[in-house]
Design an enzyme around this catalytic site. Structure first.
Site: not given
Length: 396
Positions: A136, A166, A239, A295
Site C-alpha cells: 500500500h 500487503d 509501514s 475452496g
C-alpha cells in the site's frame, strides 16, 4: 597469687589490643584475612564456606540500552517516497442551503492533475539491492524514491507485489548496501522486547520500543496471514519498516495499526519475517506469489462446556464449500472436522490456511478428519488461490 593475676591481666590486655588492631586492619585492607589464609595454604573458614554456598545466584538483567541493536539495524532501514499523479475536479458549492445539502456542489472548470506523495519505510534485505516494503506504500505510484541511511537517494523499480500479504519488493541500483540481519535462530515469543524502526510522519528515521503482545494473529478468517501483534508505537509512515529484536535482527515488517479512531491504543501488527521471506523469494524468482487453495472456509471446532473434552480442541470445522472448487470435487462437506492435511496435524483454522497456501496448485493432498463422529479421508487436488480481498491497512 598476685603473680598469676598479673599474668592474666597482661594476657587480657594483649588479646584486647590484638583484636582492636585486627579490626582496624580489616577496615583499612578488606579481605586481608582471606588473602593471608590463601598465602599460607590454609582452608577457608567454616563461616566463609557456608556463606558462599548459600548466596543466591545473581539475577541477569536486561540491557540498560538498546543503542547497539539500533546501530546494527538502523542502516538497513530506508525512507520511501512514492509519487503519483491524481486527477481532481474543482467543485463550486451551491449557495442555496437546500441544494447544497442535496447535491453539494457542481463542477467548476476543467479537471486538473496534482502530484500526491505517500510516505513509508522499507528494509534492505539483499546486497543486490532488494528492498522489502508494504504494497500500500507504493501502489499505483509513478515514481518511487528511496532515501538511504547515509543520505544517498536511489530510484526504485517494483519487482513485484503481493496484495494479500500487503508486501512489495523493490530494486535499487546502489553499492555498499547495509543488509539487515534476519533472526533465524529462534522464533519470536510473546513478551520479547522489540524495536520498530521507520519514517513516521516524515520525521526521518525513528525508533520506538515495546514488546510482542501476541503472535499468530489473524484479522481475516479467509486469509493465511499470521501477524505479530506489538505495542511498539507505529505511526503513519512506519509501514514497511523493520521490527527487530533486542539484538537488532529483523523479526517482522511493520504493516498496520489500529488507532484511536477505533478506541485502541498500542495495537500494531507486523508480518513475521518467515512469511515475508517466502513472499520475497517467490517474487524474486517469478515476479508474483502463487498459493494453494482447497475452496472452503473454516472455523474453530466447537466444544460444549460440559462435554468433558479439552477447551482448545485441535482441528478446523468446515463452514462453507465453494461450488466447483477442489473441496467440493473431493466430497468434503460443511460441518466436517478436518484434523490432518498430508502428514501434518491441523492445530486450528489459521494453521490449515497456512498449510494449504504453502502447497503448489495442482498438487494432490490427503485430508482426514471426522464426519458426524466417524473418521473419513479425502484426496484433494489443490487449485490456485484466487485473489482475495486484502486486510485493509489502517495506518493510511
Amino acid at each position: 597469687m598476685k603473680h598469676a593475676a598479673g599474668t592474666l591481666a597482661f594476657i587480657a590486655r594483649f588479646v584486647v589490643i590484638g583484636l582492636a588492631a585486627a579490626f582496624v586492619i580489616s577496615l583499612i585492607w578488606p579481605g586481608v584475612g582471606h588473602r593471608l589464609r590463601t598465602h599460607f595454604g590454609l582452608s577457608p573458614t567454616e563461616i566463609e564456606t557456608s556463606s558462599s554456598t548459600s548466596a543466591p545466584a545473581e539475577r541477569v538483567a536486561g540491557p540498560a540500552s538498546y543503542a547497539d541493536a539500533v546501530k546494527r539495524a538502523a542502516p538497513s532501514v530506508v525512507n520511501i517516497y512514492a509519487n503519483k499523479m491524481v486527477t481532481e475536479q474543482a467543485v463550486q458549492m451551491y449557495t442555496d442551503p437546500v441544494l447544497q445539502r442535496l447535491f453539494g456542489g457542481r463542477p467548476a472548470g476543467p479537471a486538473y492533475k496534482r502530484r500526491e506523495q505517500s510516505l513509508g519505510s522499507g528494509v534492505i534485505v539483499s546486497s543486490q539491492g532488494y528492498v522489502l516494503t508494504n504494497n500500500h506504500v507504493i501502489a499505483n505510484a509513478d515514481d518511487i524514491q528511496v532515501l538511504l541511511y547515509d543520505g544517498r537517494v536511489a530510484k526504485a523499480k517494483v519487482v513485484g507485489a503481493d496484495v494479500e500479504t500487503d508486501l512489495a519488493v523493490l530494486k535499487i541500483d546502489a553499492s555498499n548496501l547495509p543488509v539487515i540481519h534476519i533472526a533465524d535462530r529462534q522464533p519470536v515469543r510473546t513478551g520479547d522486547v522489540v524495536l520498530a524502526i521507520g519514517n513516521p510522519l516524515g520525521l526521518n528515521q525513528t525508533v520506538t520500543m515495546g514488546i510482542v503482545s501476541a503472535i499468530g494473529r489473524q484479522l481475516s478468517s479467509a486469509s493465511p496471514e499470521d501477524f505479530i501483534q506489538t505495542d511498539a508505537a507505529i505511526n503513519l509512515g512506519n509501514s514497511g519498516g523493520a521490527l527487530v529484536n533486542s539484538e537488532g535482527e529483523l523479526v517482522g515488517i511493520n504493516t498496520l495499526l489500529i488507532g484511536k479512531a477505533a478506541n485502541a491504543e498500542g495495537i500494531g501488527f507486523a508480518i513475521p519475517v518467515s512469511s515475508a521471506k517466502k513472499v520475497l523469494d517467490q517474487i524474486i524468482d517469478t515476479g508474483h506469489v502463487v498459493r494453494g487453495w482447497m475452496g472452503a472456509d473454516y472455523t474453530f471446532v466447537p466444544i460444549a462446556a460440559d462435554s468433558g473434552l479439552p477447551a482448545a480442541a485441535r482441528g478446523a470445522q468446515v463452514t462453507d464449500i465453494y461450488p466447483g472448487g477442489p473441496a467440493a470435487q473431493a466430497g468434503i462437506q460443511p460441518h466436517d472436522i478436518l484434523l490432518r492435511i498430508g502428514s501434518d496435524d491441523i492445530a486450528d483454522p489459521a494453521d490449515l490456511r497456512r498449510h494449504e497456501a504453502a502447497l503448489k496448485p495442482g498438487s494432490k493432498v490427503e485430508v482426514s478428519g471426522l464426519r458426524n463422529g466417524s473418521p473419513f479421508h479425502a484426496e484433494v487436488i489443490l487449485a490456485q488461490r484466487p485473489p482475495m480481498t486484502p486486510t485493509a491497512s489502517l495506518d493510511g
